[in-house]
Design an enzyme around this catalytic site. Structure first.
Site, PDB file in Angstrom:
ATOM      1  CB  SER A  97      -5.954   0.135  35.322  1.00 26.15           C
ATOM      2  OG  SER A  97      -6.222   0.306  36.702  1.00 26.15           O
ATOM      3  CE1 TYR A 121      -9.635  -0.965  36.612  1.00 28.13           C
ATOM      4  CE2 TYR A 121     -10.987  -0.794  34.632  1.00 28.13           C
ATOM      5  CZ  TYR A 121      -9.925  -0.351  35.423  1.00 28.13           C
ATOM      6  OH  TYR A 121      -9.157   0.703  34.996  1.00 28.13           O
ATOM      7  CE  LYS A 125      -8.811  -0.745  31.655  1.00 28.40           C
ATOM      8  NZ  LYS A 125      -8.913   0.022  30.388  1.00 28.40           N
TER       9      LYS A 125
HETATM   10  C1  WQD Z   1      -9.260   5.178  46.823  1.00 25.25           C
HETATM   11  C2  WQD Z   1      -9.179   5.098  48.333  1.00 25.25           C
HETATM   12  C3  WQD Z   1     -10.606   3.426  49.298  1.00 25.25           C
HETATM   13  C4  WQD Z   1     -14.368   5.448  48.170  1.00 25.25           C
HETATM   14  C5  WQD Z   1      -9.617   2.086  41.523  1.00 25.25           C
HETATM   15  C6  WQD Z   1      -9.141   1.161  40.429  1.00 25.25           C
HETATM   16  C7  WQD Z   1      -7.993   1.814  39.687  1.00 25.25           C
HETATM   17  C8  WQD Z   1      -8.400   3.156  39.151  1.00 25.25           C
HETATM   18  C9  WQD Z   1      -8.945   4.028  40.281  1.00 25.25           C
HETATM   19  C10 WQD Z   1      -9.083   3.150  36.800  1.00 25.25           C
HETATM   20  C11 WQD Z   1      -9.169   3.662  48.870  1.00 25.25           C
HETATM   21  C12 WQD Z   1     -11.040   4.827  49.748  1.00 25.25           C
HETATM   22  C13 WQD Z   1     -13.032   5.117  48.327  1.00 25.25           C
HETATM   23  C14 WQD Z   1     -15.148   5.768  49.307  1.00 25.25           C
HETATM   24  C15 WQD Z   1     -13.227   5.426  50.710  1.00 25.25           C
HETATM   25  N1  WQD Z   1      -9.377   3.024  38.096  1.00 25.25           N
HETATM   26  N2  WQD Z   1     -12.481   5.115  49.578  1.00 25.25           N
HETATM   27  N3  WQD Z   1     -14.557   5.740  50.537  1.00 25.25           N
HETATM   28  O1  WQD Z   1      -9.761   1.493  44.582  1.00 25.25           O
HETATM   29  O2  WQD Z   1      -7.608   2.888  44.674  1.00 25.25           O
HETATM   30  O3  WQD Z   1      -8.582   2.313  42.463  1.00 25.25           O
HETATM   31  O4  WQD Z   1     -10.021   3.299  40.923  1.00 25.25           O
HETATM   32  O5  WQD Z   1      -8.102   3.412  36.228  1.00 25.25           O
HETATM   33  O6  WQD Z   1      -7.629   1.001  38.602  1.00 25.25           O
HETATM   34  O7  WQD Z   1      -8.680  -0.026  40.999  1.00 25.25           O
HETATM   35  O8  WQD Z   1      -9.747   3.956  43.941  1.00 25.25           O
HETATM   36  O9  WQD Z   1     -11.097   5.910  44.559  1.00 25.25           O
HETATM   37  O10 WQD Z   1     -12.129   3.585  44.795  1.00 25.25           O
HETATM   38  O11 WQD Z   1     -10.348   4.331  46.402  1.00 25.25           O
HETATM   39  O12 WQD Z   1     -12.719   5.400  51.832  1.00 25.25           O
HETATM   40  O13 WQD Z   1     -16.374   6.066  49.226  1.00 25.25           O
HETATM   41  O14 WQD Z   1     -10.342   5.712  48.884  1.00 25.25           O
HETATM   42  O15 WQD Z   1     -10.693   2.488  50.374  1.00 25.25           O
HETATM   43  O16 WQD Z   1      -8.311   3.616  49.990  1.00 25.25           O
HETATM   44  P1  WQD Z   1      -8.915   2.583  44.022  1.00 25.25           P
HETATM   45  P2  WQD Z   1     -10.925   4.475  44.899  1.00 25.25           P
END
Ligand code: WQD
Length: 325
Positions: A97, A121, A125
């Site tokens: 990841s 998490y 990884k």
């Molecule tokens: C994306 C953007 C949030 C939810 C994580 C893991 C990564 C991968 C994907 C596995 C950010 C914003 C989110 C919400 C928001 N997992 N957001 N409101 O954190 O980039 O990555 O998940 O492979 O390894 O680290 O993904 O979708 O949580 O966030 O504003 O309700 O959306 O701040 O900018 P992230 P995410």
């Protein structure tokens, strides 16, 4: 347990067992932490390679339940590698990841960037990657590819297969999807004061079909006798950054639904901007992402509109549970 002809074996980390012979596939549900059960599977037929997806993946949940994550993602991986070695199966594609990078100061983020995960998490990884690197150093017969997923989204275009997180979705896209089908009232934007085009966080969203193709390309590489793969990481992303608001707007276009928004506080640990450098995968795996945000939202909406409660029903979705992939 006798295994008949199969093209694929699915092992995931949920408990319980199920034996069933499908048309040309055999699906076995084995707990990756159960070494004896894993060994029985590998003793029953010859495996040439393994694609290891069996891991828990919710960042927020990993902060609340670190031991649960270390048990599944690390102990489970060690079990699998021990059993593979015992049965002379030494080709592995591992689902890693972008979380191993933490929050790099700049993007595009390449495989040479420092590995500084900042949640349990991401640490599971990275530890699993280090275990793979050590195994290769101890036995050069191993051929291992570590695929660092950026932000997987979308669904199979048929609308029959898609993501169905249990409980409250940790990730943006499934949350937006549940607002669009009316399961949740609004999306909270985690901060709109970042130094980005519209103040919201920027990520590299990749269609799950492109991700699947990346795994096929990795398997091809492992079986290519002319390649000298030992233990190599590759980013799987599009190389493009998309903001939270751009995702919401694209999903509104794809679904025809209005997505109500609430501006909230930044989420601790979030990177401001994170997108992939994809040159290494393009050169060495002959792989490049094909789909853009429009297709990702089109296919995610097709899945959501046909399956508003995922694989469950309005009652079943009330149960909590962990998210894995
Ligand atoms: C994306 C953007 C949030 C939810 C994580 C893991 C990564 C991968 C994907 C596995 C950010 C914003 C989110 C919400 C928001 N997992 N957001 N409101 O954190 O980039 O990555 O998940 O492979 O390894 O680290 O993904 O979708 O949580 O966030 O504003 O309700 O959306 O701040 O900018 P992230 P995410």
């Amino acid at each position: 347990m006798s295994l008949t002809h199969m093209d694929i074996l699915v092992i995931n980390s949920s408990t319980g067992t199920y034996n069933g012979t499908l048309k040309t596939y055999l699906l076995l549900q084995v707990d990756i932490r159960d070494e004896d059960a894993l060994d029985a599977v590998f003793a029953s037929t010859r495996f040439d390679a393994v694609i290891h997806f069996a891991g828990l993946k919710a960042v927020g949940e990993s902060v609340q339940k670190p031991l649960f994550y270390y048990d599944h993602n690390i102990a489970g991986t060690i079990n699998l590698l021990k059993v593979m070695a015992a049965h002379e199966c030494k080709k592995l594609v591992f689902s890693s990841s972008a979380a191993v990078y933490g929050s790099p100061k700049n993007s595009p983020c390449t495989e040479e960037f420092p590995l500084l995960p900042h949640n349990p998490y991401g640490r599971t990884k990275l530890m699993a990657e280090e275990i793979c690197r050590d195994i290769y150093r101890s036995d050069s017969e191993w051929r291992i590819i570590l695929l660092r997923y950026f932000n997987p989204v979308g669904a199979h275009p048929s609308g029959y297969l898609g993501e169905d997180p249990r409980g409250v979705p940790n990730n943006l896209m499934p949350y937006v999807q549940q607002v669009a089908v009316g399961r949740r009232p609004s999306v909270t934007i985690f901060g709109n004061n970042y130094a980005t085009k519209d103040g919201t966080g920027v990520r590299d969203y990749i269609h799950v079909l492109d991700l699947a193709e990346g795994h096929i390309a990795a398997l091809r590489k492992l079986f290519d006798s002319s390649s000298n793969i030992g233990c190599e990481p590759y980013n799987l992303g599009t190389g493009k950054g998309t903001s939270v608001l751009e995702i919401v707007n694209a999903f509104e276009k794809a679904s025809g639904k209005k997505i109500p928004l609430v501006i909230g506080q930044r989420r601790p640990g979030d990177a401001e901007i994170l997108f992939a450098g994809t040159g290494k995968a393009e050169r060495e795996l002959n792989w490049k992402a094909k789909y853009g945000i429009t297709e990702m939202c089109r296919d995610q909406w097709n899945w959501a509109s046909k399956n508003p409660y995922g694989y469950g029903s309005p009652d079943s979705t009330k149960q909590n549970g962990s998210n894995s992939h």
